[in-house]
Design a protein around this motif. Structure first.
Motif, PDB file in Angstrom:
ATOM      1  N   UNK A   1       0.300  -1.738   7.544  1.00 54.75           N
ATOM      2  CA  UNK A   1      -0.840  -0.914   7.164  1.00 54.75           C
ATOM      3  C   UNK A   1      -0.447   0.553   7.057  1.00 54.75           C
ATOM      4  N   UNK A   2       0.247   1.048   8.066  1.00 55.84           N
ATOM      5  CA  UNK A   2       0.652   2.452   8.025  1.00 55.84           C
ATOM      6  C   UNK A   2       1.594   2.709   6.844  1.00 55.84           C
ATOM      7  N   UNK A   3       2.515   1.806   6.597  1.00 52.87           N
ATOM      8  CA  UNK A   3       3.441   1.950   5.474  1.00 52.87           C
ATOM      9  C   UNK A   3       2.702   1.961   4.152  1.00 52.87           C
ATOM     10  N   UNK A   4       1.746   1.039   3.998  1.00 49.52           N
ATOM     11  CA  UNK A   4       0.966   0.972   2.758  1.00 49.52           C
ATOM     12  C   UNK A   4       0.202   2.265   2.520  1.00 49.52           C
ATOM     13  N   UNK A   5      -0.460   2.772   3.546  1.00 54.83           N
ATOM     14  CA  UNK A   5      -1.242   3.995   3.373  1.00 54.83           C
ATOM     15  C   UNK A   5      -0.359   5.196   3.085  1.00 54.83           C
TER      16      UNK A   5
ATOM     17  N   UNK B   1       2.504   5.123   1.479  1.00 54.34           N
ATOM     18  CA  UNK B   1       2.930   5.005   0.077  1.00 54.34           C
ATOM     19  C   UNK B   1       1.776   5.283  -0.874  1.00 54.34           C
ATOM     20  N   UNK B   2       0.614   4.763  -0.583  1.00 59.33           N
ATOM     21  CA  UNK B   2      -0.543   5.015  -1.445  1.00 59.33           C
ATOM     22  C   UNK B   2      -0.821   6.502  -1.572  1.00 59.33           C
ATOM     23  N   UNK B   3      -0.774   7.220  -0.437  1.00 60.47           N
ATOM     24  CA  UNK B   3      -1.167   8.630  -0.441  1.00 60.47           C
ATOM     25  C   UNK B   3      -0.062   9.559  -0.917  1.00 60.47           C
ATOM     26  N   UNK B   4       1.170   9.096  -0.972  1.00 61.51           N
ATOM     27  CA  UNK B   4       2.266   9.957  -1.438  1.00 61.51           C
ATOM     28  C   UNK B   4       2.645   9.694  -2.894  1.00 61.51           C
TER      29      UNK B   4
ATOM     30  N   UNK C   1       3.235  -4.269  -3.883  1.00 59.83           N
ATOM     31  CA  UNK C   1       3.359  -5.002  -2.625  1.00 59.83           C
ATOM     32  C   UNK C   1       4.831  -5.112  -2.223  1.00 59.83           C
ATOM     33  N   UNK C   2       5.707  -5.324  -3.200  1.00 58.37           N
ATOM     34  CA  UNK C   2       7.140  -5.408  -2.904  1.00 58.37           C
ATOM     35  C   UNK C   2       7.645  -4.131  -2.245  1.00 58.37           C
ATOM     36  N   UNK C   3       7.181  -2.970  -2.739  1.00 53.66           N
ATOM     37  CA  UNK C   3       7.617  -1.700  -2.162  1.00 53.66           C
ATOM     38  C   UNK C   3       7.112  -1.551  -0.719  1.00 53.66           C
ATOM     39  N   UNK C   4       5.880  -1.957  -0.501  1.00 57.09           N
ATOM     40  CA  UNK C   4       5.321  -1.870   0.854  1.00 57.09           C
ATOM     41  C   UNK C   4       6.120  -2.752   1.808  1.00 57.09           C
ATOM     42  N   UNK C   5       6.376  -3.991   1.399  1.00 60.38           N
ATOM     43  CA  UNK C   5       7.114  -4.932   2.237  1.00 60.38           C
ATOM     44  C   UNK C   5       8.529  -4.420   2.517  1.00 60.38           C
ATOM     45  N   UNK C   6       9.173  -3.909   1.476  1.00 55.54           N
ATOM     46  CA  UNK C   6      10.545  -3.409   1.649  1.00 55.54           C
ATOM     47  C   UNK C   6      10.571  -2.221   2.604  1.00 55.54           C
ATOM     48  N   UNK C   7       9.630  -1.281   2.430  1.00 56.39           N
ATOM     49  CA  UNK C   7       9.596  -0.106   3.302  1.00 56.39           C
ATOM     50  C   UNK C   7       9.280  -0.488   4.750  1.00 56.39           C
ATOM     51  N   UNK C   8       8.499  -1.551   4.932  1.00 53.06           N
ATOM     52  CA  UNK C   8       8.157  -2.008   6.285  1.00 53.06           C
ATOM     53  C   UNK C   8       9.203  -2.967   6.845  1.00 53.06           C
ATOM     54  N   UNK C   9      10.202  -3.285   6.024  1.00 51.74           N
ATOM     55  CA  UNK C   9      11.299  -4.175   6.409  1.00 51.74           C
ATOM     56  C   UNK C   9      10.814  -5.579   6.763  1.00 51.74           C
TER      57      UNK C   9
ATOM     58  N   UNK D   1      -6.219   9.002   3.099  1.00 49.38           N
ATOM     59  CA  UNK D   1      -6.580   7.805   2.344  1.00 49.38           C
ATOM     60  C   UNK D   1      -8.035   7.879   1.901  1.00 49.38           C
ATOM     61  N   UNK D   2      -8.879   8.415   2.731  1.00 50.20           N
ATOM     62  CA  UNK D   2     -10.289   8.606   2.398  1.00 50.20           C
ATOM     63  C   UNK D   2     -10.407   9.430   1.115  1.00 50.20           C
TER      64      UNK D   2
END
Length: 219
Positions: free
Chosen positions: A28-32, A34-37, A45-53, A125-126
């Motif tokens: 969740x933290x990784x996704x947010x 990436x979304x906000x940056x 989703x692949x980027x989120x998963x990769x960044x979260x290992x 994120x808001x």
């Protein structure tokens, strides 16, 4: 039953549950982040998963898709507000109960949010939701669902039938409109702290009565 047994605290989650919680929070933290940056629509989703290992498959164990991850903390905040409304004293009038519940919610939200992500990330994120058309559309859809839950909660609290008495939905429609105006104004301002949105919420809710019943023209 022994009173000591009744007072015994709930057992701590087991190791497996704690690991699952850590994995979900990391995703969740990784996704947010990436979304906000880099933007919601440019993040996969692949980027989120990769960044979260973790694997993509692991991501989908916790979230059906990107939208659910984007709104996960908002969902927590919504449940926080609903709980605050349920706890309001029964003698309060419906609009006053809504007002006090949302202001109490802002006062106590930090601890609830920071059990999952930093509050600063939640607020970023808001703002992103307000400025991203696909997320704003989802937010408005979700808001309609929450407003229906609020209307039913008010009807239950007041002992009226939400199917035949329009007042719960009318009250919630007014309240929801004020909240959307508040969110929009706050998201375009310079101060996007919790204190700022709490202050703005209080100020706008205080204008409901005069706006609905008073004259607006300057003398």
């Amino acid at each position: 039953m022994d009173t000591a047994e009744i007072a015994r605290p709930a057992p701590r989650p087991g190791l497996r549950e704690r690991k699952k919680r850590r994995t979900r929070d990391t995703l969740l933290r990784t996704a947010l982040e990436l979304f906000t940056t880099q933007g919601y629509e440019r993040t996969t989703v692949d980027e989120i998963a990769e960044a979260a290992e973790v694997s993509q498959r692991t991501f989908f164990r916790y979230f059906p898709g990107k939208e659910e991850a984007a709104f996960a903390v908002q969902a927590l905040a919504e449940e926080h507000f609903l709980a605050a409304l349920r706890s309001r004293p029964p003698h309060e009038a419906p609009m006053e109960a809504l007002r006090r519940a949302v202001l109490e919610g802002w006062d106590t939200l930090r601890e609830a949010v920071e059990s999952v992500v930093p509050v600063e990330l939640y607020l970023r994120m808001y703002r992103l939701i307000e400025s991203t058309p696909v997320l704003l559309a989802a937010h408005l859809r979700r808001s309609a669902e929450i407003e229906e839950r609020l209307a039913r909660l008010l009807a239950e609290r007041e002992g009226v039938d939400v199917a035949t008495d329009p007042r719960p939905r009318l009250a919630v429609a007014v309240f929801g409109g004020v909240m959307r105006v508040t969110e929009r104004q706050w998201s375009t301002g310079e101060d996007f702290s919790l204190a700022a949105i709490r202050t703005l919420t209080a100020a706008y809710l205080d204008q409901v009565g005069p706006a609905l019943t008073g004259h607006w023209r300057a003398d």
